[in-house]
Enzyme design. Structure first.
Site: not given
Ligand code: PGA
Length: 249
Positions: A8, A10, A94, A164
């Site tokens: 991901n 982002k 998410h 998550e």
């Molecule tokens: P992170 O994010 O690995 O940076 O903790 C995980 C996510 O939000 O999918």
């Protein structure tokens, strides 16, 4: 069984060139590992540039998409648009979208629309905080129930669940693999109650502070089929280590 990694990205890659470099690095490290599948969720704007002419094993996911096919939704993308942009998967619900105001009803619509479009929804669930009385289990069960309402049991083959815990996203360390093991069992039980025995096959991923140093322990002891990776997926060197570690398990 193959391990599944969902990267991901982002809003991390700043330019199309950054995204392309990251993609090329990911491609090089995952290609030799037959036992690792990779799904990349780039910023939607960069999809076309990454998918053009690409015929390899990496699949693409939408980070966020609306269920409606069209309409007055300034700044949004629809699942049908993202499918045309070659997303076979879609992250749904998410924590960062839920925090931005996405509702349970919208999450449910997105799961249903993704399945109707023959896309794979990656439904994200997870509690904001843990409490000694175990109420986080009820939070997760309710998120599953509201998002999967009305889903036909036959559709379970397409479904992926990403657990998550919100407190682990962006945190220094993930949850303990043993605790994930317990949560995996709980999620599977909840899915079977909702969708029948076929739900035993649903893939369950863990996400939240996964990196190259903790990936092996989570795969060994967490009872998961794979990982949803944020920060560590946008650092080409760390991500290559993560993929090689998984590939060598
Ligand atoms: P992170 O994010 O690995 O940076 O903790 C995980 C996510 O939000 O999918």
């Amino acid at each position: 069984m193959k391990s599944l990694v969902v990267a991901n990205w982002k809003m991390y890659p700043k330019t199309a060139l950054d995204a392309k470099r990251l993609f090329d690095a990911a491609r090089r490290c995952v290609d030799p590992h037959k036992n690792v599948s990779l799904v990349v969720a780039p910023p939607a704007l960069f999809l076309q540039n990454l998918t053009k002419g690409y015929r390899g094993k990496i699949s693409f996911a939408a980070q966020s998409a609306r269920a409606e096919d069209e309409g007055a939704f300034t700044g949004s993308h629809s699942l049908i648009q993202l499918r045309e942009a070659r997303c076979a998967h879609a992250l749904v619900g998410h924590a960062e979208r839920r925090a931005a105001g996405e509702t349970d009803a919208e999450t449910a619509q997105q799961v249903a629309r993704a399945l109707a479009l023959d896309m794979t929804p990656i439904l994200c669930v997870g509690e904001r905080a843990r409490s000694a009385d175990g109420s986080h289990f009820a939070v997760v069960r309710d998120q599953l129930r509201t998002a999967l309402i009305g889903m036909k049991p036959g559709a379970v083959k397409k479904l992926i669940i990403a657990y998550e815990p919100v407190w682990a996203i962006g945190a220094p360390a993930p949850m303990a693999p043993r605790d994930m093991h317990e949560m995996s069992i709980f999620i599977r039980k909840s899915l079977v109650t909702l969708l029948g025995e076929g739900a035993m096959e649903v893939r369950i991923l863990y996400g939240g502070a996964v990196d190259e140093t903790n990936v092996a322990a989570m795969m060994h002891d967490g009872d998961v089929h794979g990982l949803l990776v944020g920060r560590a997926s946008v650092d080409a060197i760390r991500f290559a280590k993560l993929i090689h570690t998984l590939g060598d398990l």
